[in-house]
Design an enzyme around this catalytic site. Structure first.
Site, PDB file in Angstrom:
ATOM      1  N   ARG A 254      -1.095   8.436   2.575  1.00  0.00           N
ATOM      2  CA  ARG A 254      -1.921   9.510   2.028  1.00  0.00           C
ATOM      3  C   ARG A 254      -1.754  10.752   2.899  1.00  0.00           C
ATOM      4  O   ARG A 254      -1.356  10.660   4.060  1.00  0.00           O
ATOM      5  CB  ARG A 254      -3.397   9.091   1.995  1.00  0.00           C
ATOM      6  N   LYS A 278      -8.537   4.881   4.966  1.00  0.00           N
ATOM      7  CA  LYS A 278      -9.913   5.158   4.573  1.00  0.00           C
ATOM      8  C   LYS A 278     -10.865   4.354   5.444  1.00  0.00           C
ATOM      9  O   LYS A 278     -10.622   3.176   5.721  1.00  0.00           O
ATOM     10  CB  LYS A 278     -10.121   4.791   3.105  1.00  0.00           C
ATOM     11  N   HIS A 347      -0.181  13.079  -3.287  1.00  0.00           N
ATOM     12  CA  HIS A 347      -0.467  11.744  -3.822  1.00  0.00           C
ATOM     13  C   HIS A 347       0.577  11.302  -4.838  1.00  0.00           C
ATOM     14  O   HIS A 347       0.750  10.091  -5.053  1.00  0.00           O
ATOM     15  CB  HIS A 347      -1.865  11.708  -4.437  1.00  0.00           C
ATOM     16  N   ARG A 350       2.970   9.131  -3.155  1.00  0.00           N
ATOM     17  CA  ARG A 350       2.450   7.771  -2.933  1.00  0.00           C
ATOM     18  C   ARG A 350       2.721   6.916  -4.173  1.00  0.00           C
ATOM     19  O   ARG A 350       3.175   5.768  -4.064  1.00  0.00           O
ATOM     20  CB  ARG A 350       0.955   7.842  -2.624  1.00  0.00           C
ATOM     21  N   HIS A 373      -4.104  -1.371  -0.163  1.00  0.00           N
ATOM     22  CA  HIS A 373      -5.218  -1.420  -1.109  1.00  0.00           C
ATOM     23  C   HIS A 373      -6.199  -2.513  -0.702  1.00  0.00           C
ATOM     24  O   HIS A 373      -5.794  -3.577  -0.238  1.00  0.00           O
ATOM     25  CB  HIS A 373      -4.698  -1.703  -2.516  1.00  0.00           C
ATOM     26  N   TYR A 382      -0.214  -0.292 -11.357  1.00  0.00           N
ATOM     27  CA  TYR A 382       1.226  -0.061 -11.363  1.00  0.00           C
ATOM     28  C   TYR A 382       1.954  -1.008 -12.305  1.00  0.00           C
ATOM     29  O   TYR A 382       3.134  -0.812 -12.590  1.00  0.00           O
ATOM     30  CB  TYR A 382       1.789  -0.183  -9.943  1.00  0.00           C
TER      31      TYR A 382
END
Length: 403
Positions: A254, A278, A347, A350, A373, A382
């Site tokens: 990111r 995150k 993004h 990514r 994730h 995806y």
């Protein structure tokens, strides 16, 4: 260099002029930019002398008066308090100017916002960026409620909460409305626990429907290569941007993770990097050879020797501190403009990294590990990208007449 930057500073700031000039050089300011800063200091010092002010008297009110005078006297640049930031940081570092505390909120809305902000920081232990997002999301609700004359929160009704969210949904994007709903639930829960609301109104915040998950928008490999090729690797900016772009497109980082990468996060012996994502989560990822070569090229021939922190990617213009996530995104957008591929932000790269791994035969579980994730549901988006594979799952269309 300091002699070249010398400016005729007289008045209360004269004792600080030489030291400030050296500080500007240390922070990487070019000669012309430093000269402009010293010219501003000279002008400010003369104004302070006319007002009989000392350095300790540089309060927000005094600075506001000065910039207003500077505007009225016809100056076309350096006409805001922000322009004085380098000087103020230098003086505060010396202890010559006190660090100004935030003023006590005066209005009822401001007090409620401050109390909620303190709760998020002290009780919830949220990161500053998250706190800002929550507070700004609920600010319109609090200000509208107080302006409506409801000085006591006890008169707040469920209908008021629902009406506010319905009004927001008419002009905000669905994702933004979702974030606002989450913040409003947090606020109402806090008010109820504090006894400011007799009953909980959390259930009055409607659930926001955003429709079906969007198919991730990735760039084809050819366009990713065009973005990389648009970076002029014979100059400092090009080396830095190329290294950032290849991190984004190869490892799927990111923008904030690229900006937060530090020199100590690269383990050259093991060929790994530590990525802080995150929350407080940190993960170790392998460092591919081409990514490592790009980093070495930038670190050896592009990163400023006088960088002010240990961030890997540094601003080109002074002060030479670490790049922000916004700076990374701007670099991607500039590369896309040069390559002629339209509007592209960080993004998208990514998504491109994920779809490239999928096309190479990687499983969704493996892609989720690389992208870090938290749940498989996020990575499952995806699966919609591989249209050819999805066709094998579709049931055949019925043929023949209707009996």
């Amino acid at each position: 260099m300091v002699h070249v930057l010398h400016s005729e500073v007289v008045g209360p700031l004269e004792p600080y002029a030489d030291g400030f000039a050296r500080e500007l050089v240390r922070r990487g300011y070019a000669v012309n930019a430093a000269a402009h800063q010293l010219g501003l200091v000279a002008h400010l010092s003369r104004w302070m002398m006319s007002q009989r002010l000392e350095a300790v008297d540089l309060t927000p009110e005094a600075l506001g008066q000065y910039v207003e005078v500077r505007r009225r006297t016809g100056h076309r640049n350096l006409r805001t308090v922000k322009a004085l930031t380098p000087l103020l940081e230098y003086l505060r570092g010396l202890g010559s100017v006190p660090v100004m505390e935030s003023p006590t909120p005066q209005t009822a809305a401001a007090r409620l916002l401050q109390q909620y902000r303190d709760y998020l920081i002290e009780d919830r232990d949220l990161r500053p960026k998250v706190v800002v997002g929550y507070v700004e999301s609920v600010r319109p609700f609090i200000e509208a409620h107080v302006r409506a004359g409801a000085g006591e929160l006890s008169v707040l009704r469920a209908a008021d909460v629902t009406a506010f969210m319905v009004a927001s949904s008419r002009w905000l994007a669905p994702k933004t409305v979702q974030r606002q709903a989450s913040a409003l639930r947090s606020l109402l829960r806090y008010w109820h626990v504090q006894g400011l609301l007799a009953t909980s109104l959390v259930e009055a915040v409607p659930k926001i429907a955003t429709g079906y998950p969007a198919v991730p928008r990735a760039l084809p490999p050819a366009q990713v290569n065009e973005l990389l090729a648009s970076c002029d690797r014979d100059c400092v900016t090009g080396r830095r941007d190329f290294a950032m772009l290849i991190l984004l497109s190869r490892l799927g980082l990111r923008s904030g993770e690229v900006a937060g990468l530090g020199l100590d996060d690269v383990d050259w012996q093991c060929g790994e990097i530590t990525v802080t994502g995150k929350g407080p989560r940190s993960d170790r990822l392998p460092l591919p050879d081409d990514v490592g070569q790009a980093l070495v090229d930038y670190l050896c021939h592009g990163r400023p020797a006088g960088a002010l922190d240990r961030s890997v990617f540094i601003r080109i213009k002074a002060p030479h501190h670490g790049l922000t996530a916004g700076g990374v995104t701007q670099a991607v957008a500039a590369a896309a403009h040069r390559a002629g591929v339209g509007t592209v932000y960080a993004h998208r790269l990514r998504h491109s990294a994920a779809t490239s791994m999928l096309a190479a035969g990687a499983s969704l579980a493996e892609i989720g590990q690389v992208l870090r994730h938290r749940g498989s549901v996020t990575t499952a988006a995806y699966a919609t990208v591989d249209v050819a594979a999805l066709r094998t799952l579709a049931r055949p269309w019925p043929t023949g007449g209707v009996s």
